[in-house]
Design an enzyme around this catalytic site. Structure first.
Site, PDB file in Angstrom:
ATOM      1  N   GLU A  87      -4.006   1.749  -2.958  1.00 56.76           N
ATOM      2  CA  GLU A  87      -4.041   3.285  -2.753  1.00 56.76           C
ATOM      3  C   GLU A  87      -2.973   4.166  -3.598  1.00 56.76           C
ATOM      4  O   GLU A  87      -2.281   4.806  -3.276  1.00 56.76           O
ATOM      5  CB  GLU A  87      -3.653   3.607  -1.203  1.00 56.76           C
ATOM      6  CG  GLU A  87      -4.879   3.433  -0.452  1.00 56.76           C
ATOM      7  CD  GLU A  87      -4.959   4.085   1.001  1.00 56.76           C
ATOM      8  OE1 GLU A  87      -5.582   5.274   0.891  1.00 56.76           O
ATOM      9  OE2 GLU A  87      -4.132   3.861   1.938  1.00 56.76           O
TER      10      GLU A  87
ATOM     11  N   ASN B 187       1.073  -1.196  -0.145  1.00 55.40           N
ATOM     12  CA  ASN B 187      -0.035   0.002   0.087  1.00 55.40           C
ATOM     13  C   ASN B 187       0.849   1.024  -0.194  1.00 55.40           C
ATOM     14  O   ASN B 187       1.483   1.457   1.133  1.00 55.40           O
ATOM     15  CB  ASN B 187      -0.800   0.066   1.083  1.00 55.40           C
ATOM     16  CG  ASN B 187      -1.970   1.128   1.323  1.00 55.40           C
ATOM     17  OD1 ASN B 187      -1.352   2.092   0.923  1.00 55.40           O
ATOM     18  ND2 ASN B 187      -3.016   1.042   1.673  1.00 55.40           N
TER      19      ASN B 187
ATOM     20  N   ASP C 298      -3.712  -5.163   0.946  1.00 56.59           N
ATOM     21  CA  ASP C 298      -4.020  -4.480   2.354  1.00 56.59           C
ATOM     22  C   ASP C 298      -5.417  -4.837   2.846  1.00 56.59           C
ATOM     23  O   ASP C 298      -6.378  -4.285   2.287  1.00 56.59           O
ATOM     24  CB  ASP C 298      -3.973  -2.862   2.145  1.00 56.59           C
ATOM     25  CG  ASP C 298      -4.354  -2.227   3.336  1.00 56.59           C
ATOM     26  OD1 ASP C 298      -4.652  -2.781   4.494  1.00 56.59           O
ATOM     27  OD2 ASP C 298      -4.389  -1.005   3.481  1.00 56.59           O
TER      28      ASP C 298
ATOM     29  N   ASP D 243      -1.378  -6.270   6.238  1.00 57.67           N
ATOM     30  CA  ASP D 243      -0.870  -6.567   4.850  1.00 57.67           C
ATOM     31  C   ASP D 243      -0.395  -7.885   4.477  1.00 57.67           C
ATOM     32  O   ASP D 243       0.373  -8.373   5.220  1.00 57.67           O
ATOM     33  CB  ASP D 243       0.089  -5.524   4.180  1.00 57.67           C
ATOM     34  CG  ASP D 243      -0.225  -4.233   4.436  1.00 57.67           C
ATOM     35  OD1 ASP D 243      -0.941  -3.596   3.620  1.00 57.67           O
ATOM     36  OD2 ASP D 243      -0.046  -3.480   5.469  1.00 57.67           O
TER      37      ASP D 243
ATOM     38  N   ASN E 135      -6.640  -4.605   5.871  1.00 53.84           N
ATOM     39  CA  ASN E 135      -7.250  -3.700   6.827  1.00 53.84           C
ATOM     40  C   ASN E 135      -7.986  -4.530   8.074  1.00 53.84           C
ATOM     41  O   ASN E 135      -8.958  -4.377   8.740  1.00 53.84           O
ATOM     42  CB  ASN E 135      -8.226  -2.795   6.269  1.00 53.84           C
ATOM     43  CG  ASN E 135      -7.669  -1.502   5.957  1.00 53.84           C
ATOM     44  OD1 ASN E 135      -6.639  -0.942   6.798  1.00 53.84           O
ATOM     45  ND2 ASN E 135      -7.917  -0.799   4.871  1.00 53.84           N
TER      46      ASN E 135
ATOM     47  N   ASP F 209       2.762   4.649   4.926  1.00 53.37           N
ATOM     48  CA  ASP F 209       2.574   4.213   6.395  1.00 53.37           C
ATOM     49  C   ASP F 209       2.591   2.804   6.454  1.00 53.37           C
ATOM     50  O   ASP F 209       2.616   2.212   7.365  1.00 53.37           O
ATOM     51  CB  ASP F 209       1.542   4.989   6.937  1.00 53.37           C
ATOM     52  CG  ASP F 209      -0.071   4.817   6.086  1.00 53.37           C
ATOM     53  OD1 ASP F 209       0.181   4.528   4.878  1.00 53.37           O
ATOM     54  OD2 ASP F 209      -1.204   5.152   6.637  1.00 53.37           O
ATOM     55  N   HIS F 210       2.750   2.220   5.240  1.00 55.51           N
ATOM     56  CA  HIS F 210       2.649   0.535   4.989  1.00 55.51           C
ATOM     57  C   HIS F 210       4.036   0.127   4.303  1.00 55.51           C
ATOM     58  O   HIS F 210       4.822   0.949   3.641  1.00 55.51           O
ATOM     59  CB  HIS F 210       1.779   0.040   3.912  1.00 55.51           C
ATOM     60  CG  HIS F 210       0.338   0.355   4.494  1.00 55.51           C
ATOM     61  ND1 HIS F 210      -0.490  -0.700   4.746  1.00 55.51           N
ATOM     62  CD2 HIS F 210      -0.519   1.235   4.419  1.00 55.51           C
ATOM     63  CE1 HIS F 210      -1.751  -0.152   5.164  1.00 55.51           C
ATOM     64  NE2 HIS F 210      -1.800   1.152   4.807  1.00 55.51           N
TER      65      HIS F 210
END
Length: 260
Positions: free
Chosen positions: A34, A7, A146, A218, A148, A247-248
């Site tokens: 994303e 991501n 991802d 992930d 989530n 951030d991933h």
DNA sequence: ATGGTGGTGATACCA
């Protein structure tokens, strides 16, 4: 054959990181989430310069997914969940080297009990139905992305906070992930590692990365038919240390005996 | 309980 998921949280911002990481990690297939790019803005020519073909389904500002592959054609591209009407670009699937690759950007869900949470659960139910059929047609399948969802308490830095009442760790979300596992889709990381505290996402706030306050959300899932070939799996923390990072972190699985 | 940071795009919304 190394298959990865990342991501990037805006491919526009992160293209230099993606280029660097493709050179460093040399994955054969990559699912990206994303991208936040409309299709006419996707940097397919730049990626082709690095030897990667790409297919993508994007939109402005939110969501956006892509599959990259080197050495092999990307065939039978499917965008979205068949029969599930959704304007959000969260799903792209394709066949690469005789393997079905399904790239998911799972709905975040905001907070337990919200409309977005209900949408997340409906969306996951649709994914389950779809993949159940898809596995009949394509037994050799990798489902990555991802998710989530942190599968269990080893996958969160503080289980007291990340509990049944919390988004990304609620029982209903974890059950939805378990239902996917029930189709014969195995978390490749857990086939090789039993440790806690290995994360793939850290919030930008509260210096979460420096304090390793993260979650492992992930995932790369391998089907029954590929399980025996999953030789190694891991998380690349390094790009999270770079300047202005996603951030991933990227996650990956290596399949043995997958001739290039 | 709140808000902390970051991306997009110009303002809230999403994560």
């Amino acid at each position: 054959m190394k298959i990865a998921s990342w991501n990037v949280n805006s491919l526009n911002v992160r293209l230099p990181h993606l280029e660097q990481w493709l050179r460093d990690a040399a994955p054969d297939v990559v699912g990206i989430q994303e991208t936040k790019l409309e299709d006419n803005k996707f940097p397919d020519a730049v990626l082709a310069g690095l030897g990667y073909r790409s297919v993508f389904a994007g939109q402005k500002t939110y969501n956006g997914v892509a599959i990259l592959a080197r050495e092999h054609a990307i065939d039978e591209v499917c965008i979205g969940i068949p029969g599930f009407d959704d304007a959000q670009r969260r799903v792209i699937a394709a066949t690469v080297n005789g393997m079905r690759v399904v790239n998911l950007y799972v709905v975040n869900g905001q907070d337990v009990g919200t409309e977005k949470y209900e949408y997340k659960l409906r969306w996951l139910d649709a994914v389950h139905s779809w993949l159940s059929e898809e596995l009949q047609k394509h037994p050799r399948m990798v489902v990555l992305g991802d998710f989530n969802i942190a599968p269990d308490d080893r996958d969160v830095h503080d289980p007291a906070v990340w509990n049944d009442g919390h988004i990304l760790t609620s029982a209903a979300e974890r059950q939805a992930l378990q239902r996917l596992a029930g189709l014969g889709l195995h978390d490749a990381y857990r086939l090789h590692h039993g440790d806690a505290g290995q994360f793939s996402w850290w919030d930008y706030r509260q210096a979460a990365f420096r304090r390793n306050m993260g979650l492992r959300i992930d995932l790369t899932l391998v089907s029954d038919a590929l399980r025996g070939t999953a030789a190694a799996a891991g998380i690349d923390r390094e790009p999270r240390t770079w300047e202005r990072p996603s951030d991933h972190a990227p996650v990956w699985v290596r399949l043995a005996g997958q001739a290039l």
